[in-house]
Design a protein around this motif. Structure first.
Motif, PDB file in Angstrom:
ATOM      1  N   ARG A 328       0.812  -1.235   0.000  1.00  0.00           N
ATOM      2  CA  ARG A 328       0.000   0.000   0.000  1.00  0.00           C
ATOM      3  C   ARG A 328       0.838   1.275   0.000  1.00  0.00           C
ATOM      4  O   ARG A 328       0.484   2.275   0.612  1.00  0.00           O
ATOM      5  CB  ARG A 328      -0.962   0.022   1.204  1.00  0.00           C
ATOM      6  CG  ARG A 328      -2.055  -1.028   1.157  1.00  0.00           C
ATOM      7  CD  ARG A 328      -3.007  -0.882   2.331  1.00  0.00           C
ATOM      8  NE  ARG A 328      -4.002  -1.932   2.348  1.00  0.00           N
ATOM      9  CZ  ARG A 328      -5.192  -1.889   1.736  1.00  0.00           C
ATOM     10  NH1 ARG A 328      -5.511  -0.810   1.051  1.00  0.00           N
ATOM     11  NH2 ARG A 328      -6.034  -2.899   1.818  1.00  0.00           N
ATOM     12  N   GLU A 347      -1.985   8.498  -9.756  1.00  0.00           N
ATOM     13  CA  GLU A 347      -2.928   7.538  -9.187  1.00  0.00           C
ATOM     14  C   GLU A 347      -2.228   6.516  -8.293  1.00  0.00           C
ATOM     15  O   GLU A 347      -2.668   6.260  -7.172  1.00  0.00           O
ATOM     16  CB  GLU A 347      -3.683   6.815 -10.299  1.00  0.00           C
ATOM     17  CG  GLU A 347      -4.735   5.850  -9.784  1.00  0.00           C
ATOM     18  CD  GLU A 347      -5.478   5.150 -10.914  1.00  0.00           C
ATOM     19  OE1 GLU A 347      -6.114   4.113 -10.635  1.00  0.00           O
ATOM     20  OE2 GLU A 347      -5.418   5.626 -12.069  1.00  0.00           O
ATOM     21  N   THR A 348      -1.127   5.917  -8.801  1.00  0.00           N
ATOM     22  CA  THR A 348      -0.369   4.966  -7.978  1.00  0.00           C
ATOM     23  C   THR A 348       1.049   5.470  -7.709  1.00  0.00           C
ATOM     24  O   THR A 348       1.809   4.814  -7.010  1.00  0.00           O
ATOM     25  CB  THR A 348      -0.270   3.586  -8.658  1.00  0.00           C
ATOM     26  OG1 THR A 348       0.542   3.688  -9.844  1.00  0.00           O
ATOM     27  CG2 THR A 348      -1.653   3.058  -9.035  1.00  0.00           C
ATOM     28  N   THR A 373      -3.098  11.091   4.016  1.00  0.00           N
ATOM     29  CA  THR A 373      -4.339  10.491   3.508  1.00  0.00           C
ATOM     30  C   THR A 373      -4.297  10.332   1.996  1.00  0.00           C
ATOM     31  O   THR A 373      -4.713   9.302   1.444  1.00  0.00           O
ATOM     32  CB  THR A 373      -5.563  11.346   3.907  1.00  0.00           C
ATOM     33  OG1 THR A 373      -5.617  11.425   5.333  1.00  0.00           O
ATOM     34  CG2 THR A 373      -6.851  10.736   3.382  1.00  0.00           C
ATOM     35  N   GLU A 374      -3.766  11.352   1.309  1.00  0.00           N
ATOM     36  CA  GLU A 374      -3.674  11.286  -0.157  1.00  0.00           C
ATOM     37  C   GLU A 374      -2.678  10.211  -0.589  1.00  0.00           C
ATOM     38  O   GLU A 374      -2.922   9.485  -1.558  1.00  0.00           O
ATOM     39  CB  GLU A 374      -3.277  12.660  -0.709  1.00  0.00           C
ATOM     40  CG  GLU A 374      -4.377  13.700  -0.597  1.00  0.00           C
ATOM     41  CD  GLU A 374      -3.906  15.097  -0.965  1.00  0.00           C
ATOM     42  OE1 GLU A 374      -4.607  15.778  -1.732  1.00  0.00           O
ATOM     43  OE2 GLU A 374      -2.825  15.510  -0.489  1.00  0.00           O
ATOM     44  N   ARG A 375      -1.557  10.104   0.114  1.00  0.00           N
ATOM     45  CA  ARG A 375      -0.601   9.049  -0.217  1.00  0.00           C
ATOM     46  C   ARG A 375      -1.185   7.669   0.091  1.00  0.00           C
ATOM     47  O   ARG A 375      -0.949   6.707  -0.657  1.00  0.00           O
ATOM     48  CB  ARG A 375       0.723   9.259   0.535  1.00  0.00           C
ATOM     49  CG  ARG A 375       1.557  10.416  -0.027  1.00  0.00           C
ATOM     50  CD  ARG A 375       2.962  10.431   0.571  1.00  0.00           C
ATOM     51  NE  ARG A 375       2.946  10.747   1.998  1.00  0.00           N
ATOM     52  CZ  ARG A 375       3.007  11.973   2.508  1.00  0.00           C
ATOM     53  NH1 ARG A 375       3.078  13.028   1.687  1.00  0.00           N
ATOM     54  NH2 ARG A 375       3.003  12.162   3.813  1.00  0.00           N
ATOM     55  N   ALA A 376      -1.947   7.574   1.158  1.00  0.00           N
ATOM     56  CA  ALA A 376      -2.606   6.305   1.489  1.00  0.00           C
ATOM     57  C   ALA A 376      -3.617   5.929   0.416  1.00  0.00           C
ATOM     58  O   ALA A 376      -3.779   4.748   0.079  1.00  0.00           O
ATOM     59  CB  ALA A 376      -3.291   6.409   2.848  1.00  0.00           C
ATOM     60  N   ARG A 377      -4.289   6.943  -0.134  1.00  0.00           N
ATOM     61  CA  ARG A 377      -5.245   6.681  -1.214  1.00  0.00           C
ATOM     62  C   ARG A 377      -4.519   6.143  -2.449  1.00  0.00           C
ATOM     63  O   ARG A 377      -4.993   5.223  -3.110  1.00  0.00           O
ATOM     64  CB  ARG A 377      -6.000   7.967  -1.561  1.00  0.00           C
ATOM     65  CG  ARG A 377      -7.185   7.753  -2.513  1.00  0.00           C
ATOM     66  CD  ARG A 377      -7.919   9.052  -2.814  1.00  0.00           C
ATOM     67  NE  ARG A 377      -8.448   9.644  -1.586  1.00  0.00           N
ATOM     68  CZ  ARG A 377      -8.102  10.832  -1.100  1.00  0.00           C
ATOM     69  NH1 ARG A 377      -7.197  11.568  -1.730  1.00  0.00           N
ATOM     70  NH2 ARG A 377      -8.647  11.294   0.011  1.00  0.00           N
ATOM     71  N   MET A 378      -3.349   6.707  -2.748  1.00  0.00           N
ATOM     72  CA  MET A 378      -2.523   6.201  -3.844  1.00  0.00           C
ATOM     73  C   MET A 378      -2.135   4.743  -3.591  1.00  0.00           C
ATOM     74  O   MET A 378      -2.220   3.886  -4.479  1.00  0.00           O
ATOM     75  CB  MET A 378      -1.242   7.032  -3.985  1.00  0.00           C
ATOM     76  CG  MET A 378      -1.347   8.258  -4.843  1.00  0.00           C
ATOM     77  SD  MET A 378       0.315   8.957  -5.093  1.00  0.00           S
ATOM     78  CE  MET A 378      -0.063  10.179  -6.355  1.00  0.00           C
ATOM     79  N   ALA A 380      -3.622   2.536  -1.723  1.00  0.00           N
ATOM     80  CA  ALA A 380      -4.788   1.646  -1.811  1.00  0.00           C
ATOM     81  C   ALA A 380      -5.130   1.354  -3.266  1.00  0.00           C
ATOM     82  O   ALA A 380      -5.459   0.215  -3.630  1.00  0.00           O
ATOM     83  CB  ALA A 380      -5.978   2.280  -1.096  1.00  0.00           C
ATOM     84  N   ALA A 381      -5.042   2.379  -4.119  1.00  0.00           N
ATOM     85  CA  ALA A 381      -5.314   2.185  -5.551  1.00  0.00           C
ATOM     86  C   ALA A 381      -4.277   1.261  -6.166  1.00  0.00           C
ATOM     87  O   ALA A 381      -4.600   0.413  -7.011  1.00  0.00           O
ATOM     88  CB  ALA A 381      -5.318   3.540  -6.267  1.00  0.00           C
ATOM     89  N   SER A 384      -4.992  -2.370  -5.091  1.00  0.00           N
ATOM     90  CA  SER A 384      -6.155  -2.872  -5.834  1.00  0.00           C
ATOM     91  C   SER A 384      -5.770  -3.242  -7.264  1.00  0.00           C
ATOM     92  O   SER A 384      -6.224  -4.268  -7.805  1.00  0.00           O
ATOM     93  CB  SER A 384      -7.257  -1.809  -5.843  1.00  0.00           C
ATOM     94  OG  SER A 384      -8.364  -2.228  -6.611  1.00  0.00           O
TER      95      SER A 384
END
Length: 409
Positions: A328, A347-348, A373-378, A380-381, A384
């Protein structure tokens, strides 16, 4: 049991690098679905145990001191290993495989084994982990820069430029090896299909004359369930790998200094002392963590802001990117070789121009400016994405389809 048998071939029978990771994971994957697995490799003190090790060929370990006779024997084996042919012939007699899948074979087992397999009527697949099929010294790299001088059959340039460790004798051996292998068609005529992990490598080999119909793109894979994504982010960027010139670490340390970002480097290699001096001269916030593996390496990457891959050569499809995504974490990669097809910009991760410390500093600052939070979102994407497109299931399905296409019943 499926009644099918995989002959898995690689120079080394221990987890030495990315090629060995794919080799071992491939064997494990097919063993899990009921295939009988028979490995063929080189003897080595670090090898994992195997009931088939009596068939492995004698060790050739370069860099060790040896006499002229031993060096001559090794040079002959590099070019064409009769021992590998004999041992493989005996192995086939005892346990005839449904298919042979090779990984790295040159310089140790040698592609002489492909003649043995072809004569026995066994379907043969080889995964392309580097550019040896085009470039005699396998990296398309000379004096720290991308080099394609051998294109169009001009392989004499490997000796002219002394591409192998700056040595005329070693470069001459590799030239002789290349010429003989091409004359005998050991790769082109004896291997049924080439598995190419990156689209970049497929296109590059096609540019150098390899027929597209002989190549199949199958991406490398990672088991996301084996890697935890539950890490607490720290305040640093990470690099993990061999400390060698082509890895772009001089550029990375300069970028860390320019961007005033903290960097942790995991790994060892020939450039370590030079890089330590550079970091000290630039007063860059760089920590050299030494060689890390397993849980320690996962923690280093999992707690980083991002993994940085600043390569300055034609990387193929680095497993490190997939493992980072499974942890992640986003990736900052150099826009060279197969790296751009593994990074979804914004995105990643992010991309930077290879060899450009200023642009890499820009990418480091851009990633650091994002919120956790934004890096965590990257991250997570990224996880996935690898769970679907770079999964073990996807790799197995595509490989089984390939095996079927070459007549594996």
């Amino acid at each position: 049991m499926t009644g099918k048998r995989l002959l898995a071939i690689n120079n080394y029978f221990y987890r030495r690098g990315g090629a060995e990771a794919v080799f071992f994971d491939h064997m494990s994957m097919f063993g899990e679905i009921g295939w009988d697995i028979v490995p063929f490799a080189m003897q080595h003190d670090l090898n994992e145990s195997s009931p088939w090790s009596d068939y492995f060929v004698s060790e050739i370990e370069y860099g060790r001191r040896s006499g002229l006779l031993r060096k001559a024997v090794q040079a002959a084996s590099v070019i064409y290993s009769l021992e590998a042919q004999r041992n493989l012939g005996r192995l086939i007699e005892r346990a005839r495989p449904s298919v042979a899948h090779a990984h790295n074979v040159y310089h140790h087992l040698s592609p002489a084994i492909f003649s043995t397999l072809k004569a026995a009527g066994i379907p043969v697949v080889m995964t392309v982990h580097d550019l040896k099929l085009a470039c005699p010294s396998y990296k398309m790299l000379r004096d720290g820069r991308v080099c394609e001088d051998c294109r169009g059959g001009r392989v004499y340039n490997v000796l002219r430029h002394r591409c192998v460790k700056g040595s005329a004798p070693l470069s001459a051996v590799v030239l002789a090896e290349t010429v003989l292998h091409r004359l005998l068609g050991l790769y082109r005529d004896k291997v049924d299909r080439l598995v190419v992990p990156s689209r970049f490598y497929l296109e590059k080999l096609a540019e150098w004359g390899w027929p597209r119909e002989k190549m199949v793109h199958i991406a490398n894979f990672v088991d996301v369930t084996a890697l935890s994504g539950a890490w607490q982010e720290g305040d640093y960027f990470a690099f993990a790998g061999r400390l060698a010139p082509e890895k772009g670490l001089t550029t990375l340390i300069k970028a860390a200094a320019l961007s005033n970002q903290r960097l942790v480097i995991a790994g060892t290699g020939p450039e370590e002392q030079t890089l330590r001096r550079l970091a000290a001269e630039l007063k860059a916030d760089v920590t050299f963590a030494g060689y890390l593996s397993g849980e320690k390496l996962h923690r280093l990457i999992g707690e980083s802001r991002a993994l940085v891959l600043p390569s300055e050569w034609y990387e193929n499809a680095p497993i490190s990117v997939l493992e980072t995504y499974a942890l992640r974490r986003p990736v900052i990669g150099a826009a060279i070789g197969g790296i751009p097809e593994m990074v979804r910009e914004g995105e990643t991760g992010l991309l930077a121009a290879p060899g450009d410390a200023g642009d890499l500093a820009r990418a480091l600052c851009e990633m650091a400016a994002l919120s956790p939070t934004e890096r965590a979102r990257m991250g997570a994407a990224a996880r996935s994405w690898v769970a679907s497109e770079f999964s073990a299931a996807a790799y197995r399905e595509r490989t089984l389809e390939l095996y079927g296409a070459i007549g594996v019943a």
